[in-house]
Design a protein around this motif. Structure first.
Motif, PDB file in Angstrom:
ATOM      1  N   UNK A   1      68.192  30.061  44.207  1.00 36.67           N
ATOM      2  CA  UNK A   1      68.756  29.352  43.177  1.00 36.67           C
ATOM      3  C   UNK A   1      68.863  27.709  43.756  1.00 36.67           C
ATOM      4  N   UNK A   2      68.617  26.768  42.648  1.00 33.72           N
ATOM      5  CA  UNK A   2      68.905  25.347  43.117  1.00 33.72           C
ATOM      6  C   UNK A   2      70.283  25.208  42.881  1.00 33.72           C
ATOM      7  N   UNK A   3      71.007  24.519  44.179  1.00 30.38           N
ATOM      8  CA  UNK A   3      72.330  24.184  44.024  1.00 30.38           C
ATOM      9  C   UNK A   3      72.508  23.162  43.014  1.00 30.38           C
ATOM     10  N   UNK A   4      73.857  23.272  42.528  1.00 35.23           N
ATOM     11  CA  UNK A   4      74.411  22.189  41.752  1.00 35.23           C
ATOM     12  C   UNK A   4      73.845  21.983  40.304  1.00 35.23           C
ATOM     13  N   UNK A   5      72.995  22.774  39.837  1.00 31.60           N
ATOM     14  CA  UNK A   5      72.293  23.057  38.490  1.00 31.60           C
ATOM     15  C   UNK A   5      72.740  24.276  38.028  1.00 31.60           C
ATOM     16  N   UNK A   6      73.582  24.230  37.021  1.00 29.60           N
ATOM     17  CA  UNK A   6      73.834  25.323  36.181  1.00 29.60           C
ATOM     18  C   UNK A   6      72.802  26.268  35.313  1.00 29.60           C
ATOM     19  N   UNK A   7      71.999  25.789  35.262  1.00 26.54           N
ATOM     20  CA  UNK A   7      70.800  26.614  34.138  1.00 26.54           C
ATOM     21  C   UNK A   7      70.133  27.412  34.563  1.00 26.54           C
TER      22      UNK A   7
ATOM     23  N   UNK B   1      69.860  26.627  49.416  1.00 26.01           N
ATOM     24  CA  UNK B   1      68.410  26.876  48.447  1.00 26.01           C
ATOM     25  C   UNK B   1      67.401  26.733  49.362  1.00 26.01           C
TER      26      UNK B   1
ATOM     27  N   UNK C   1      71.855  37.045  39.615  1.00 26.79           N
ATOM     28  CA  UNK C   1      71.864  36.049  38.175  1.00 26.79           C
ATOM     29  C   UNK C   1      73.351  35.897  37.767  1.00 26.79           C
TER      30      UNK C   1
ATOM     31  N   UNK D   1      76.676  27.550  45.777  1.00 28.57           N
ATOM     32  CA  UNK D   1      76.225  26.073  46.172  1.00 28.57           C
ATOM     33  C   UNK D   1      76.603  26.169  47.567  1.00 28.57           C
TER      34      UNK D   1
ATOM     35  N   UNK E   1      78.843  25.275  39.282  1.00 26.63           N
ATOM     36  CA  UNK E   1      77.346  25.363  39.162  1.00 26.63           C
ATOM     37  C   UNK E   1      76.587  26.170  40.129  1.00 26.63           C
ATOM     38  N   UNK E   2      75.591  26.317  39.522  1.00 29.36           N
ATOM     39  CA  UNK E   2      74.687  27.393  40.029  1.00 29.36           C
ATOM     40  C   UNK E   2      75.088  28.591  40.297  1.00 29.36           C
TER      41      UNK E   2
ATOM     42  N   UNK F   1      63.041  16.439  32.823  1.00 30.04           N
ATOM     43  CA  UNK F   1      63.982  17.011  33.730  1.00 30.04           C
ATOM     44  C   UNK F   1      63.624  18.294  34.436  1.00 30.04           C
ATOM     45  N   UNK F   2      64.254  18.664  35.258  1.00 29.16           N
ATOM     46  CA  UNK F   2      64.119  19.884  35.999  1.00 29.16           C
ATOM     47  C   UNK F   2      64.177  20.985  35.232  1.00 29.16           C
TER      48      UNK F   2
ATOM     49  N   UNK G   1      59.687  24.874  40.314  1.00 28.63           N
ATOM     50  CA  UNK G   1      61.091  25.257  40.020  1.00 28.63           C
ATOM     51  C   UNK G   1      60.924  25.909  38.544  1.00 28.63           C
TER      52      UNK G   1
ATOM     53  N   UNK H   1      65.652  28.152  39.615  1.00 34.08           N
ATOM     54  CA  UNK H   1      65.106  28.650  41.060  1.00 34.08           C
ATOM     55  C   UNK H   1      64.087  27.806  41.502  1.00 34.08           C
TER      56      UNK H   1
ATOM     57  N   UNK I   1      69.095  35.242  33.497  1.00 34.45           N
ATOM     58  CA  UNK I   1      68.922  36.607  33.767  1.00 34.45           C
ATOM     59  C   UNK I   1      67.810  37.167  34.501  1.00 34.45           C
TER      60      UNK I   1
END
Lengths: 345, 373
Positions: free
Chosen positions: A325-331, B336, B270, B303, B279-280, A121-122, A282, A334, A287
């Motif tokens: 930041x990559x949209x719609x991914x919470x982790x 993004x 951050x 987002x 998300x994001x 996965x990404x 990616x 970037x 932090x």
């Protein structure tokens, strides 16, 4: 002095440039060999040039305008590769099953493709264990030597592409292997398409690089990149796709002073460029400290790559760096893009 | 949260829902069809103001849709469906970048809808979009084509919001749960929880799938759908996507040009410490206006772009949609993908009237994005 070469279908032009100013040039009739336009053009060029110009730096090079042997620091070749012959490619996609409309597409009628289980996965988590048996069986049975490998998630983690490369090399020792992660861009199908196209161009790229090297022994040879910049002949052999539109890019650069001679504009434009390399990844970071470390790694990779692309090591520098930041991914994912540049010798 | 089993036999259907097949004559005779020929117009229209789309995922979704549209899909108005018809909303949940990287297996629409049908004990009779931005316009169409169901002409936002619960369906009192989520690795999860807990429950599941899943959600009667959706948006986008049509044809409530200029800075973050399951992470884009007053326009994004400040003064904000259009190719620039040096226009699209009520602003306004203005 730098030589600019523009092998074309109708004419082939060489421009000798000193301190950014053209000092001499030749335009020769192109080749009628439409199946191998660039190869034929370079052959014709080598035949047509004076004998004294072929043995560098042993003999004089006055025919090219050089004042002393060894004055020629580099040769820059600019060509578009879209008419060049392509080889059949064995495409290996590492990932899950998909609808037929989304399956790997190999344009060459003798090409072959397979999907094997694996990928990440990404966020770098394994989606499935790599199906090593399937990779070995395909590599051994496809009867091809030009491979394109694309693994799901490789812009974030390329482990499975590297593992497939090892397996293929063990089965087909003479294999030329293109790994999609080296093209960087997220989007599996686009990366796969680029990897397949790159793999299909590699045999011809090797022929072209050999030809230029044989004509200019001892002189560093560069090829013009699509979108501007140069890469070394060594880099071009592995990644010819980055030079697919080299002549078009060089023409834009050299167009103004040579507006009335399009081929000369291409050759001249190539001499004005510098080695350039790009990295797109990616990265995952929680932090600022982690992000800074990842960005440092991406910078180092871009600097290493531009040296590999022919930049003088001390000249390598970061030209541009973009982090989103990559949209719609919470982790904390970037998208990082880095462009590095350097100088020719 | 449960993992569903096989579909129920026909006899288990509750009487509240009746399948469309029993009422085919009730479909409006003027209802259109969407086949391979109409797909290009819908696809083009769906991108005119779509943010968050990725080239890769959009093109694969388009190729997928083209492959399943050999049999056209009937486009119907919600009001033309029998009132008790079970309608299911379809949406991509997660990242389009992840969709472009981890390709669909092809069975996601069927698995998600059938899981919901098993939970409800009835068959669905129509498919509707949650929103109609790029991939999200095509996935409901793919689902309808795969299942042989009609597609309802409308959607649940009139624009795009990041959260599943940010819809006019929610404003109309419909819950997004039970929600069935199918992933590209054959995963299937059914979520049942309070409506305001769906998003929080969903996001970790999506991440465990690899970054995206296809959700079948907001199961509702056609009568409720007709009451809560933004109507006619599918056919509007098809009209707007035809060659020669104006971009503004895709904006039912108008378009305002905020500025034209060049991006001079993109700043990541951050996180701003807000207590949000969004998300994001936030980011900011600074645009130097190239005309007029030469203002510095700061776009605050989470987002989506949620706030625009011109020389420090708020000039546009959610729930209205703010988007960047590339001056080079006329395409929407995603948050993004924004880079310093890009020449852009910033446009503002007023949201549907339902979003400008107190309830609408609470659900889709600035505070919902953690900006207490």
């Amino acid at each position: 002095m730098i030589l600019g070469l523009a092998p074309g279908r109708l004419t082939t032009t060489v421009v000798a440039v000193r301190d950014g100013v053209p000092v001499s040039s030749w335009s020769l009739p192109g080749t009628a060999d439409t199946a191998f336009p660039a190869t034929g053009a370079l052959d014709a060029l080598a035949e047509a040039l004076p004998d004294s110009s072929r043995a560098i730096p042993a003999s004089g090079f006055s025919a090219l305008g050089a004042e002393r042997p060894g004055e020629i620091r580099a040769a820059c070749v600019a060509m578009d590769l879209d008419a060049e012959p392509t080889a059949p490619v064995a495409a290996i996609r590492v990932g899950g099953p998909c609808p037929p409309a989304l399956a790997p597409h190999v344009p060459h009628p003798q090409g072959a493709a397979t999907i094997v289980r694996g990928g990440h996965s990404l966020t770098g988590r394994p989606l499935a264990a790599l199906d090593t048996d399937a990779v070995r069986a395909f590599a051994a049975g496809c009867g091809l030597v030009d491979f394109a490998v694309t693994a799901t998630g490789s812009p974030a983690l390329a482990d499975h592409e590297l593992a497939v490369a090892d397996l293929v090399a063990a089965e087909v020792p003479e294999a030329r292997i293109t790994l999609s992660y080296e093209f960087g861009r997220p989007g599996l199908r686009e990366r796969e398409r680029e990897a397949i196209l790159n793999a299909s161009l590699r045999p011809q790229a090797e022929r072209l690089a050999d030809l230029v090297a044989s004509w200019l022994p001892g002189i560093p040879v560069y090829f013009a990149r699509t979108g501007g910049g140069l890469v070394s002949a060594h880099y071009f052999r592995r990644y010819p796709l980055v030079c697919a539109r080299g002549a078009t890019a060089a023409a834009l650069r050299g167009g103004q002073p040579e507006a009335d001679r399009p081929d000369a504009a291409v050759a001249f434009g190539a001499t004005l460029a510098v080695p350039v390399a790009e990295v797109e990844r990616i990265v995952q970071a929680r932090g600022r400290a982690e992000l800074d470390r990842e960005l440092g790694d991406a910078r180092d990779e871009a600097l290493t790559r531009v040296v590999s692309a022919g930049a003088v090591p001390g000249s390598a520098r970061i030209e541009e760096m973009t982090v989103n930041p990559v949209s719609y991914l919470p982790d904390g994912l970037y998208r990082v893009r880095v462009t590095a540049a350097g100088s020719t010798p | 949260m449960t993992t569903p089993g096989e579909p129920p036999p026909e006899r288990h259907r509750p009487s509240a829902y009746r399948p469309i097949s029993a009422h085919q004559d009730g479909v409006a005779p003027e209802a259109g069809m969407i086949g391979q020929a109409e797909l290009a117009a819908l696809a083009a229209g769906s991108r005119l103001f779509a943010t968050g789309a990725a080239e890769s995922s959009f093109h694969l979704t388009l190729d997928w849709a083209d492959a399943v549209l050999d049999k056209p899909v009937r486009l119907v108005a919600a009001t033309d469906l029998p009132p008790d018809t079970l309608c299911v909303a379809i949406t991509l949940v997660g990242s389009t970048t992840a969709l472009g990287e981890q390709l669909p297996g092809g069975g996601e629409p069927t698995r998600a809808v059938q899981a919901l049908e098993r939970r409800l004990g009835t068959r669905s009779g129509a498919i509707v979009a949650l929103n109609l931005a790029a991939e999200n316009a095509l996935l409901p169409l793919i689902t309808a084509a795969t299942l042989g169901l009609p597609l309802v002409d409308g959607d649940g936002t009139g624009r795009v919001f990041p959260l599943v619960e940010q819809t006019t369906y929610t404003l109309g009192g419909i819950s997004s749960a039970p929600l069935a989520l199918a992933g590209p690795g054959e995963e299937l999860v059914l979520i049942e929880t309070a409506p305001d807990r769906v998003e929080e429950t969903l996001r970790p599941v999506v991440l465990s799938f690899g970054g995206w899943g296809l959700a079948a959600c907001y199961p509702m009667r056609a009568a409720d759908l007709a009451r809560t959706l933004v109507p006619g948006t599918v056919s509007m986008l098809m009209a707007a996507g035809r060659p020669g049509a104006l971009r503004s044809a895709a904006a039912p409530y108008g378009v305002r040009r905020l500025c034209a200029g060049r991006i001079v800075a993109v700043e990541g973050s951050s996180g701003h410490g807000a207590d949000l399951a969004m998300p994001s992470v936030p980011s900011s884009i600074v645009v130097e206006e190239s005309e007029g007053l030469g203002r510095l326009v700061r776009l605050e994004a989470h987002n989506e772009i949620v706030l625009a400040l011109a020389d420090g003064a708020a000039v546009a904000m959610a729930p209205d949609q703010i988007c960047m259009i590339s001056s080079a190719d006329g395409m929407v620039v995603d948050v993004d993908k924004a880079e310093p040096g890009m020449a852009i226009e910033v446009l503002v699209l007023p949201a549907a009237p339902a979003w400008h009520t107190d309830e609408g602003r609470a659900l889709g306004g600035l505070r919902a994005f953690g900006v207490p203005l």
